[in-house]
Design an enzyme around this catalytic site. Structure first.
Site, PDB file in Angstrom:
ATOM      1  N   GLU A   1      -4.733 -27.559  29.437  1.00  0.00           N
ATOM      2  CA  GLU A   1      -6.003 -28.104  28.935  1.00  0.00           C
ATOM      3  C   GLU A   1      -5.792 -29.313  28.037  1.00  0.00           C
ATOM      4  O   GLU A   1      -6.705 -30.106  27.827  1.00  0.00           O
ATOM      5  CB  GLU A   1      -6.770 -27.027  28.167  1.00  0.00           C
ATOM      6  CG  GLU A   1      -7.207 -25.841  29.016  1.00  0.00           C
ATOM      7  CD  GLU A   1      -8.048 -24.854  28.229  1.00  0.00           C
ATOM      8  OE1 GLU A   1      -8.824 -25.286  27.347  1.00  0.00           O
ATOM      9  OE2 GLU A   1      -7.948 -23.648  28.491  1.00  0.00           O
TER      10      GLU A   1
ATOM     11  N   THR B   1       1.138  -4.071   4.507  1.00  0.00           N
ATOM     12  CA  THR B   1       0.889  -4.325   5.928  1.00  0.00           C
ATOM     13  C   THR B   1       0.260  -5.687   6.213  1.00  0.00           C
ATOM     14  O   THR B   1       0.352  -6.178   7.341  1.00  0.00           O
ATOM     15  CB  THR B   1      -0.028  -3.238   6.518  1.00  0.00           C
ATOM     16  OG1 THR B   1      -1.276  -3.220   5.799  1.00  0.00           O
ATOM     17  CG2 THR B   1       0.640  -1.870   6.438  1.00  0.00           C
ATOM     18  N   ASP B   2      -0.364  -6.323   5.225  1.00  0.00           N
ATOM     19  CA  ASP B   2      -1.115  -7.554   5.505  1.00  0.00           C
ATOM     20  C   ASP B   2      -0.240  -8.668   6.059  1.00  0.00           C
ATOM     21  O   ASP B   2      -0.657  -9.412   6.952  1.00  0.00           O
ATOM     22  CB  ASP B   2      -1.833  -8.038   4.244  1.00  0.00           C
ATOM     23  CG  ASP B   2      -3.044  -7.185   3.899  1.00  0.00           C
ATOM     24  OD1 ASP B   2      -3.482  -6.398   4.762  1.00  0.00           O
ATOM     25  OD2 ASP B   2      -3.553  -7.299   2.766  1.00  0.00           O
TER      26      ASP B   2
ATOM     27  N   TYR C   1      -7.471   1.288  -4.421  1.00  0.00           N
ATOM     28  CA  TYR C   1      -6.124   1.532  -4.918  1.00  0.00           C
ATOM     29  C   TYR C   1      -5.510   0.228  -5.381  1.00  0.00           C
ATOM     30  O   TYR C   1      -5.984  -0.864  -5.076  1.00  0.00           O
ATOM     31  CB  TYR C   1      -5.244   2.174  -3.833  1.00  0.00           C
ATOM     32  CG  TYR C   1      -5.015   1.285  -2.626  1.00  0.00           C
ATOM     33  CD1 TYR C   1      -3.902   0.448  -2.549  1.00  0.00           C
ATOM     34  CD2 TYR C   1      -5.920   1.268  -1.572  1.00  0.00           C
ATOM     35  CE1 TYR C   1      -3.690  -0.374  -1.458  1.00  0.00           C
ATOM     36  CE2 TYR C   1      -5.715   0.458  -0.467  1.00  0.00           C
ATOM     37  CZ  TYR C   1      -4.603  -0.361  -0.422  1.00  0.00           C
ATOM     38  OH  TYR C   1      -4.405  -1.183   0.660  1.00  0.00           O
TER      39      TYR C   1
ATOM     40  N   LYS D   1      -0.757  -6.999  13.285  1.00  0.00           N
ATOM     41  CA  LYS D   1      -1.768  -6.076  12.758  1.00  0.00           C
ATOM     42  C   LYS D   1      -3.088  -6.348  13.464  1.00  0.00           C
ATOM     43  O   LYS D   1      -3.550  -7.486  13.525  1.00  0.00           O
ATOM     44  CB  LYS D   1      -1.918  -6.275  11.245  1.00  0.00           C
ATOM     45  CG  LYS D   1      -2.820  -5.245  10.569  1.00  0.00           C
ATOM     46  CD  LYS D   1      -2.793  -5.413   9.056  1.00  0.00           C
ATOM     47  CE  LYS D   1      -3.639  -4.350   8.379  1.00  0.00           C
ATOM     48  NZ  LYS D   1      -3.603  -4.467   6.897  1.00  0.00           N
TER      49      LYS D   1
ATOM     50  N   THR E   1       0.822  -1.208   0.000  1.00  0.00           N
ATOM     51  CA  THR E   1       0.000   0.000   0.000  1.00  0.00           C
ATOM     52  C   THR E   1       0.856   1.258   0.000  1.00  0.00           C
ATOM     53  O   THR E   1       0.482   2.275  -0.596  1.00  0.00           O
ATOM     54  CB  THR E   1      -0.926   0.004   1.231  1.00  0.00           C
ATOM     55  OG1 THR E   1      -1.782  -1.144   1.182  1.00  0.00           O
ATOM     56  CG2 THR E   1      -1.786   1.261   1.281  1.00  0.00           C
TER      57      THR E   1
END
Length: 379
Positions: free
Chosen positions: A334, A141-142, A75, A214, A62
């Site tokens: 657990e 950023t993903d 975009y 993120k 981006t």
């Protein structure tokens, strides 16, 4: 697998011409950066010309995006080169001597092993040959946190590697990319950044590769470190404030395989009424490891646990992580991990647990006890 758009040979050719980018956001942002560049503290004395050398490796994302007419705010990622990005941020030349290379031009949703390997090898080469005092990577950023964690585990040395992105494209009225890139170079040029491993710099914060994640789909305040908090803060006018001293370069590093692909490790997401089908499907497609994005403390349904236990008995590595945003996954609380031959991810989220599992498999580490030591090595 998606291939990067630039070949290794073309990646290393420095561009000799730069296209002008008449972007409103850059023009608006540059009005305040002149004073900031004067007040910032570069890594060395700029008055003597002895500025640190920073290599900028661009991958797209981006931060290099341009508007698309298909919808408001739409975009396309990776449309602007790293050289163009640098030329559009006033004041960078006062922080460091910069050289940009284009590794790929993709959105980070398409990030892949080939680009990871190209980044790792180029960074290591730059450090081994003393070509650079630090590296800045522009990235979407993903999957930024996965790339940061991968590089943190394979790049040797104590020179800083800073990964940076943005939540808004370069053509947005209030683009965050220019400020983030300025601060990323600011951090990479600071001698106090040495020995801290790979760091992510966005929105005035410095985050460690192991903890950063993120947390929001669109907000510029998306990156945080839920378990650790930021390692520092960046004030463009006031300088850099690290919250802790560098503890020395003690992290483990792993070798890359000879090819350009890591072994297949699947992430299986746990949910109510879960059955064994996703696990059986991963096994049928040749997974060498399975990471469970479990509920709560890395748990899941009995049918899924039974299938994971059967997978572990076949020699497939099983790592219990959690779909919960923060907290540690604990052994034998657990789930009977010792009996089932499972590994727990500790603080690593599923996507980072997957990366570490891949690197451990490449390194020949497959015994549950040794795997667990690697996951808990920094604790």
């Amino acid at each position: 697998m998606t291939k990067p758009t630039a070949s290794p040979a073309s990646c290393r050719q420095r561009r000799t011409s730069v296209l002008a980018i008449p972007l409103l956001s850059f023009a608006l942002w540059s009005g305040s950066i002149g004073v900031a560049a004067q007040a910032a503290e570069p890594g060395k004395d700029g008055a003597t010309g002895n500025l640190p050398r920073i290599l900028v490796l661009a991958t797209g994302g981006t931060i290099a995006g341009q508007a698309d007419p298909r919808a408001t705010g739409a975009y396309k990622s990776g449309q602007i080169t790293g050289e163009q990005l640098m030329q559009s941020v006033p004041g960078l030349d006062k922080l460091a001597k910069l050289n940009a290379e284009q590794i790929s031009s993709i959105g980070s949703q398409d990030m892949n092993d080939k680009v990871w390997f190209a980044l790792a090898r180029r960074i290591q080469e730059a450090f081994d040959k003393n070509e650079a005092d630090g590296v800045v990577i522009t990235h979407g950023t993903d999957t930024l946190e996965e790339t940061a964690f991968f590089l943190d585990n394979v790049v040797r040395g104590d020179k800083p590697v800073v990964i940076v992105g943005s939540m808004r494209p370069a053509t947005a009225v209030s683009a965050d990319g220019p400020g983030n890139l300025y601060q990323a170079v600011q951090v990479a040029a600071d001698p106090r950044a040495r020995g801290r491993g790979v760091m992510a710099v966005l929105n005035d914060k410095i985050q460690g590769a192991r903890s950063v994640t993120k947390t929001n789909t669109t907000s510029i305040e998306t990156f945080s470190s839920p378990n650790d908090g930021p390692v520092g803060y960046v004030d463009t006018a006031g300088g850099i404030r690290f919250m802790t001293q560098a503890a020395g370069f003690k992290r483990a590093t792993y070798k890359l395989p000879a090819g350009e692909q890591l072994p297949r490790v699947a992430i299986v997401y746990s949910h109510a009424n879960m059955d064994a089908i996703p696990i059986e499907d991963a096994i049928s497609h040749g997974a060498k490891g399975i990471v469970l994005a479990g509920v709560g403390d890395g748990n899941t349904s009995k049918p899924a646990l039974d299938a994971l236990e059967a997978a572990a008995k076949k020699g497939i590595i099983v790592v219990r992580s959690t779909r919960v945003r923060s907290g540690f996954v604990t052994r034998n609380v657990e789930v009977d991990d010792d009996k089932n031959g499972f590994v727990v991810s500790e603080d690593l989220n599923p996507q980072k647990a997957r990366v570490l599992t891949q690197l451990l498999i490449v390194g020949g580490v497959t015994a549950p006890a040794e795997l667990q030591k690697a996951f808990t090595a920094t604790w």
